[in-house]
Scaffold this active site. Structure first.
Site, mmCIF file in Angstrom:
data_model
loop_
_atom_site.group_PDB
_atom_site.id
_atom_site.type_symbol
_atom_site.label_atom_id
_atom_site.label_comp_id
_atom_site.label_asym_id
_atom_site.label_seq_id
_atom_site.Cartn_x
_atom_site.Cartn_y
_atom_site.Cartn_z
ATOM 1 N N GLU A 189 2.483 -4.767 23.350
ATOM 2 C CA GLU A 189 3.088 -3.503 23.989
ATOM 3 C C GLU A 189 2.744 -2.864 25.036
ATOM 4 O O GLU A 189 1.278 -2.973 25.321
ATOM 5 C CB GLU A 189 3.050 -2.400 22.744
ATOM 6 C CG GLU A 189 3.715 -2.936 21.596
ATOM 7 C CD GLU A 189 3.298 -1.971 20.246
ATOM 8 O OE1 GLU A 189 3.079 -0.699 20.652
ATOM 9 O OE2 GLU A 189 3.790 -2.380 19.058
ATOM 10 N N THR B 107 7.266 -2.917 10.868
ATOM 11 C CA THR B 107 6.794 -1.647 11.345
ATOM 12 C C THR B 107 5.257 -1.428 11.374
ATOM 13 O O THR B 107 4.577 -0.585 11.457
ATOM 14 C CB THR B 107 7.290 -0.527 10.533
ATOM 15 O OG1 THR B 107 7.046 -0.782 9.275
ATOM 16 C CG2 THR B 107 8.955 -0.464 10.666
ATOM 17 N N HIS C 249 7.987 1.299 19.057
ATOM 18 C CA HIS C 249 6.850 1.757 18.078
ATOM 19 C C HIS C 249 6.916 3.271 17.823
ATOM 20 O O HIS C 249 6.177 4.060 18.303
ATOM 21 C CB HIS C 249 5.565 1.598 19.002
ATOM 22 C CG HIS C 249 4.442 1.646 17.821
ATOM 23 N ND1 HIS C 249 3.158 0.760 18.194
ATOM 24 C CD2 HIS C 249 3.960 2.309 16.963
ATOM 25 C CE1 HIS C 249 2.246 0.961 17.313
ATOM 26 N NE2 HIS C 249 2.777 1.850 16.539
ATOM 27 N N ILE C 250 8.042 3.664 17.103
ATOM 28 C CA ILE C 250 8.263 5.235 16.617
ATOM 29 C C ILE C 250 8.224 5.157 15.242
ATOM 30 O O ILE C 250 8.777 6.304 14.569
ATOM 31 C CB ILE C 250 9.894 5.532 17.306
ATOM 32 C CG1 ILE C 250 10.854 4.434 16.736
ATOM 33 C CG2 ILE C 250 9.623 5.411 18.869
ATOM 34 C CD1 ILE C 250 12.259 5.344 16.633
ATOM 35 N N ARG D 156 -3.259 -8.557 -1.122
ATOM 36 C CA ARG D 156 -4.562 -9.522 -1.199
ATOM 37 C C ARG D 156 -5.236 -9.172 -2.292
ATOM 38 O O ARG D 156 -5.646 -10.010 -2.788
ATOM 39 C CB ARG D 156 -5.141 -9.261 0.257
ATOM 40 C CG ARG D 156 -6.274 -10.195 0.476
ATOM 41 C CD ARG D 156 -6.846 -9.893 1.921
ATOM 42 N NE ARG D 156 -5.809 -10.203 3.015
ATOM 43 C CZ ARG D 156 -5.762 -10.761 4.124
ATOM 44 N NH1 ARG D 156 -6.848 -11.020 4.621
ATOM 45 N NH2 ARG D 156 -5.016 -10.857 5.024
ATOM 46 N N GLY E 220 0.678 -1.130 -0.046
ATOM 47 C CA GLY E 220 -0.080 0.122 0.064
ATOM 48 C C GLY E 220 0.891 1.234 -0.078
ATOM 49 O O GLY E 220 1.893 1.274 -0.671
ATOM 50 N N ARG E 221 0.365 2.249 0.754
ATOM 51 C CA ARG E 221 1.167 3.388 0.622
ATOM 52 C C ARG E 221 2.580 3.443 1.306
ATOM 53 O O ARG E 221 3.449 4.035 0.829
ATOM 54 C CB ARG E 221 0.302 4.610 1.274
ATOM 55 C CG ARG E 221 -0.860 4.963 0.349
ATOM 56 C CD ARG E 221 -1.841 5.890 1.258
ATOM 57 N NE ARG E 221 -2.471 5.145 2.307
ATOM 58 C CZ ARG E 221 -3.869 5.478 2.521
ATOM 59 N NH1 ARG E 221 -4.520 6.203 2.071
ATOM 60 N NH2 ARG E 221 -4.224 4.671 3.496
ATOM 61 N N ILE E 222 2.468 2.849 2.539
ATOM 62 C CA ILE E 222 3.811 2.763 3.232
ATOM 63 C C ILE E 222 4.707 1.715 2.445
ATOM 64 O O ILE E 222 6.006 1.861 2.541
ATOM 65 C CB ILE E 222 3.641 2.467 4.697
ATOM 66 C CG1 ILE E 222 2.738 3.527 5.325
ATOM 67 C CG2 ILE E 222 5.012 2.299 5.511
ATOM 68 C CD1 ILE E 222 2.383 3.459 6.737
HETATM 69 C C1 DGY Z 1 -0.362 4.380 13.267
HETATM 70 O O1 DGY Z 1 -0.532 5.598 12.545
HETATM 71 O O2 DGY Z 1 -1.010 3.374 13.036
HETATM 72 C C2 DGY Z 1 1.025 4.365 14.175
HETATM 73 O O3 DGY Z 1 1.280 3.065 14.143
HETATM 74 C C3 DGY Z 1 0.632 4.956 15.576
HETATM 75 O O4 DGY Z 1 -0.694 4.412 15.941
#
Ligand code: DGY
Length: 322
Positions: free
Chosen positions: A270, A239, A288-289, A181, A158-160
């Site tokens: 987490e 991520t 989670h950054i 998918r 997707g976008r990321i």
């Molecule tokens: C998101 O935008 O989904 C990041 O993981 C923070 O929630």
């Protein structure tokens, strides 16, 4: 007319709090203490809208909490909405919004950071140096793996996923294969190859990076069977959301040498991180950054506010999930 009342469940970047306060009657959370379930139920009963984030578990009980609920919108500060029961929100007619796009670059940058960290064993080398264990330059110890010509397997283009693939392909010379998918044509990388099954992608890739949403259908998408298909020289990077990976199976795969290493920004429970993972030198662990740059967090906050503004103006919010 009185301004709508918004309760923000988390401490927000200053610029975001400032704009929020200029538009609404706002209850902020300067201590950033996580709301308990009763407090969330109370917030939904007293606010016209809730501004929440990952970590706030907006479940069915909260959304169905009797006739007391007043809030008509849950504006999520983030793109992932797996912490919100979307079906319950829909049943209750509660609008849910999110903040896509503005975090693509930051998250893709972090995924690339994890790939580089893992394959060049950065964390291991730095830790040894800080412990005073560096005896000087040498030619053979702790060698990493080059990325040029290797295959990045993206699960969820997707976008990321696409933003990461661009970095890996054009910046680092990696070949890109992906599994989706649904079929998405990635015009940005004409050579990127769509692979039919996750199994094939796991077997063919040198690095697997996960970019699927954390909803029920993706729970433990990466399990022991799929990890076993990876090359012993390959790396897993996550991520997306922690529970996309069966964490115990991953620990086992790393301990047994089924795969070479991992880079993880998200975890199943987490902020708990398994001690077994912390003990491994071939794993890079981050808290989670993915979207944690000031610019990105401000853009996300502004997007969440845009959604609230549209909703209270009687319009469809630009990023409405349901
Ligand atoms: C998101 O935008 O989904 C990041 O993981 C923070 O929630």
């Amino acid at each position: 007319m009185a301004k709508p009342r918004i309760i923000a469940t988390r401490k927000l970047p200053e610029a975001v709090e400032r704009r929020l306060k200029s538009l609404f009657t706002v209850a902020l959370n300067p201590s950033d203490t996580l709301f308990s379930k009763p407090k969330l139920i109370k917030a939904m009963a007293h606010a016209d809208g809730l501004l929440c984030a990952f970590g706030d578990n907006i479940d069915a009980e909260i959304l169905h909490a009797g006739g007391a609920r007043k809030a008509g919108i849950v504006a999520n500060f983030g793109v992932g909405t797996n912490h919100i029961d979307i079906e319950a929100a829909e049943d209750e007619g509660v609008v849910v919004t999110n903040t896509p796009d503005v975090l693509n670059d930051a998250t893709a940058d972090l995924a690339m950071t994890l790939i580089l960290n893992a394959t060049r064993r950065v964390w291991m080398h730095e830790t040894r140096l800080r412990r005073g264990e560096w005896d000087g330059f040498d030619l053979t110890s702790g060698l990493g793996t080059s990325l040029r010509g290797k295959t990045l397997g993206v699960i969820g283009m997707g976008r990321i996923g696409t933003a990461l693939a661009m970095r890996a392909h054009f910046g680092f010379g990696m070949n890109v294969k992906y599994y989706n998918r649904s079929n998405v044509y990635v015009s940005a990388i004409p050579e990127a190859q769509n692979v039919d099954t996750i199994e094939d992608l796991m077997a063919q890739s040198d690095v697997i990076s996960l970019h699927v949403p954390g909803h029920a259908e993706n729970h433990h998408l990466i399990n022991a069977e799929r990890l076993a298909l990876m090359k012993p020289t390959a790396y897993l990077v996550n991520t997306a959301r922690g529970d996309v990976v069966d964490e115990s199976a991953l620990v086992e795969a790393l301990q047994s040498g089924t795969i070479a290493g991992a880079g993880l920004d998200v975890f199943e429970r987490e902020p708990e991180v398994p001690e077994a993972l912390k003990a491994m030198e071939n794993v890079t662990l981050l808290p989670h950054i993915g979207s944690a740059t000031l610019e990105t967090r401000i853009a996300m906050g502004m997007r969440a506010i845009d959604n609230l503004v549209a909703y209270f103006d009687g319009k469809v919010p630009p990023h409405q999930v349901v």
